[in-house]
Design a protein around this motif. Structure first.
Motif, PDB file in Angstrom:
ATOM      1  N   ARG A 169     -11.425  -6.994  -4.464  1.00 19.51           N
ATOM      2  CA  ARG A 169     -11.443  -8.005  -5.530  1.00 19.51           C
ATOM      3  C   ARG A 169     -10.285  -7.816  -6.522  1.00 19.51           C
ATOM      4  N   GLN A 170     -10.107  -6.579  -6.989  1.00 12.47           N
ATOM      5  CA  GLN A 170      -9.049  -6.321  -7.975  1.00 12.47           C
ATOM      6  C   GLN A 170      -7.685  -6.277  -7.289  1.00 12.47           C
ATOM      7  N   GLY A 171      -7.649  -5.653  -6.091  1.00 11.22           N
ATOM      8  CA  GLY A 171      -6.369  -5.500  -5.390  1.00 11.22           C
ATOM      9  C   GLY A 171      -5.739  -6.823  -5.015  1.00 11.22           C
ATOM     10  N   THR A 216       4.133  -4.408  -6.431  1.00 12.04           N
ATOM     11  CA  THR A 216       2.769  -4.647  -6.915  1.00 12.04           C
ATOM     12  C   THR A 216       2.133  -3.362  -7.416  1.00 12.04           C
ATOM     13  N   GLY A 217       2.717  -2.225  -7.010  1.00 12.06           N
ATOM     14  CA  GLY A 217       2.125  -0.966  -7.457  1.00 12.06           C
ATOM     15  C   GLY A 217       0.826  -0.626  -6.732  1.00 12.06           C
ATOM     16  N   LEU A 218       0.490  -1.362  -5.650  1.00 17.41           N
ATOM     17  CA  LEU A 218      -0.731  -1.034  -4.896  1.00 17.41           C
ATOM     18  C   LEU A 218      -0.368  -0.002  -3.832  1.00 17.41           C
ATOM     19  N   THR A 250      -2.789  -2.090   0.583  1.00 16.53           N
ATOM     20  CA  THR A 250      -1.940  -3.232   0.917  1.00 16.53           C
ATOM     21  C   THR A 250      -2.139  -3.638   2.369  1.00 16.53           C
ATOM     22  N   SER A 251      -2.151  -2.654   3.274  1.00 17.00           N
ATOM     23  CA  SER A 251      -2.291  -3.045   4.683  1.00 17.00           C
ATOM     24  C   SER A 251      -3.700  -3.557   4.960  1.00 17.00           C
TER      25      SER A 251
END
Length: 489
Positions: free
Chosen positions: A339-341, A278-280, A285-286
């Motif tokens: 929101r974006q993540g 996902t590139g996050l 992520t956590s």
């Protein structure tokens, strides 16, 4: 609509002046077509005589669109409570006891030593109004079903709303709008470069009046996307300015038109599935993972359950309430990173998003489909999500837990108020055995029961599940020698 000391507001300037003066102001937004408005207006008038220090004002929602837009009125009856120059509270719908309580909060009791319980909902209102209110409360449970419009009109409205992916009900037509608010919405849709259908409500009074009830939105223009009401002019402007309108259109597959008239569709709005990388970053992520798992049923939405900021979020909140499950929510408008993540993390580009036990179920369309097919019930059951007792279920159980049931302050051995004490003595002297519940131990029951029984004060005495009344009524029955007979019928 008549009222003792109730004034009709003629202009926004006049209203702003009163609010800014700092005095307590109570506003009633009403509409001539709304039966509940008329009933609530009687209560409103009575309250105005009980609380002479407050300004009681009526606003006809449709005739004063500028005021209605300013206070974000989306349904009638609607009440706004202002004090010290600020909005202190709002109330939507026909709920006499909440109205009385909220008025008492901003307008205070007449004498400092007195309780703020308004007399107007007790004896002063006279039996007729209490009857009206009780009737109203019964009807109100099913008011959504009983939209005055006949089924044929309902079908026609549904067809009109769905006749175009984007549909605006306005005064006039796009080439020649007949009001500034309609003009604004048309301009916004042109700037968004989307095709839309329109209907001139001035040309058809049946549609004009019917749609207000159908959509529970008292003013025009009204903007719909894929059959869902987005809102009026104010909401359209703020969604347009924040870029949210563009998102909603894109998420619902609405094509934009460039100047040459060719369709432009955005790439990369594929839904579902998971992407390998996902590139996050791992912190985000956590954080997303722990939010998703923070409750067995978790809804990421625009706004809060009591105040959804979009029709799609409201729909999912309603569905979860109908399924009677407990759920937590996260307002994505409050946190741009989430929101974006989350869109990337879940590979799902729109909101709301519903998760059950950490698994993405989908957005409003999918949740609605699943509810209709019974699939949602099944998934909830399989994942071990149990239905919660609603407050109403709990109150019904309590009320019928004993044939004669007294909701009081304190216990029969140690009453915490004179009225409760008098009722306990009356019952004991007449040899009536009764169950009791101390409302001071449970705020939810205390507030819930006022609304449930439509009776704003305590004690409250029930016999076989039916409200007999408060201390005045009980003592009157006792004095007339009718108490024991009434409670053993």
């Amino acid at each position: 609509m008549g009222g003792g000391s109730v004034k009709d507001v003629k202009s926004k300037q006049e209203l702003d002046g009163l609010v800014q003066s700092g005095a307590p102001v109570v506003l009633h937004f009403w509409a001539s077509w709304c039966e509940a408005s008329k009933h609530m207006d009687e209560v409103f008038s009575h309250l105005s005589t009980d609380f002479p220090r407050a300004h009681f004002l009526r606003v006809e929602a449709e005739e004063q669109p500028e005021i209605s837009e300013a206070y974000a009125v989306s349904a009638v009856p609607f009440f706004v409570f202002a004090k010290d120059g600020k909005i202190a509270d709002k109330l939507e719908g026909a709920d006499p006891s909440s109205l009385a309580n909220k008025v008492a909060k901003v307008a205070g009791s007449v004498n400092p030593g007195e309780p703020a319980a308004p007399a107007s909902l007790g004896m002063a209102a006279g039996a007729t109004i209490l009857e009206t209110i009780k009737e109203l409360a019964k009807e109100n449970g099913s008011s959504q079903e009983k939209i005055g419009a006949g089924d044929t009109l309902k079908k026609r409205l549904q067809q009109l709303i769905e006749s175009n992916p984007i549909m605006v009900f306005m005064k006039g037509n796009p080439e020649e709008p007949k009001c500034g608010f309609s003009q604004k919405v048309v301009d916004i849709l042109k700037e968004e470069k989307v095709k839309f259908g329109s209907f001139d409500i001035l040309s058809d009074n049946e549609v004009r009046e019917g749609l207000k009830k159908f959509s529970n939105w008292p003013t025009f223009p009204q903007l719909y996307c894929k059959g869902e009401l987005l809102g009026g002019c104010d909401i359209a402007i703020s969604m347009h300015e924040s870029g949210e309108l563009k998102e909603v259109f894109r998420d619902h597959g609405i094509d934009t038109i460039d100047s040459a008239g060719a369709k432009v569709t955005e790439a990369g709005s594929g839904k579902g599935g998971t992407s390998a990388a996902t590139g996050l970053n791992s912190t985000l992520t956590s954080r997303l993972e722990s939010l998703i798992h923070s409750s067995p049923v978790m809804l990421f939405m625009k706004g809060k359950p009591e105040e959804p900021k979009c029709g799609f979020s409201r729909k999912v909140v309603d569905i979860l309430a109908q399924e009677k499950v407990e759920f937590q929510t996260f307002d994505i408008l409050s946190d741009e990173e989430v929101r974006q993540g989350l869109k990337v993390h879940s590979n799902w580009s729109s909101y709301p998003q519903l998760y059950i036990k950490g698994e993405l179920i989908g957005g409003s369309d999918i949740v609605l489909e699943m509810q209709k097919s019974g699939e949602l019930k099944k998934v909830l059951a399989e994942k071990g999500i149990v239905q919660k007792d609603t407050l109403e279920d709990r109150l019904k159980k309590l009320i019928s837990s004993s044939p004669v049931m007294l909701f009081m302050k304190g216990t029969p051995d140690a009453p915490k108020c004179g009225f409760s004490s008098k009722v306990v003595n009356a019952l004991t002297e007449d040899g009536v055995s009764f169950g009791s519940f101390d409302i001071l131990t449970d705020e939810e029951v205390r507030q819930g029961l006022k609304v449930f029984s439509n009776w704003p004060t305590f004690p409250q005495l029930y016999y076989k599940g039916e409200l007999i009344g408060g201390s005045d009524i009980i003592l009157e029955l006792k004095n007339n020698g009718e108490l024991k007979a009434t409670l053993t019928e």
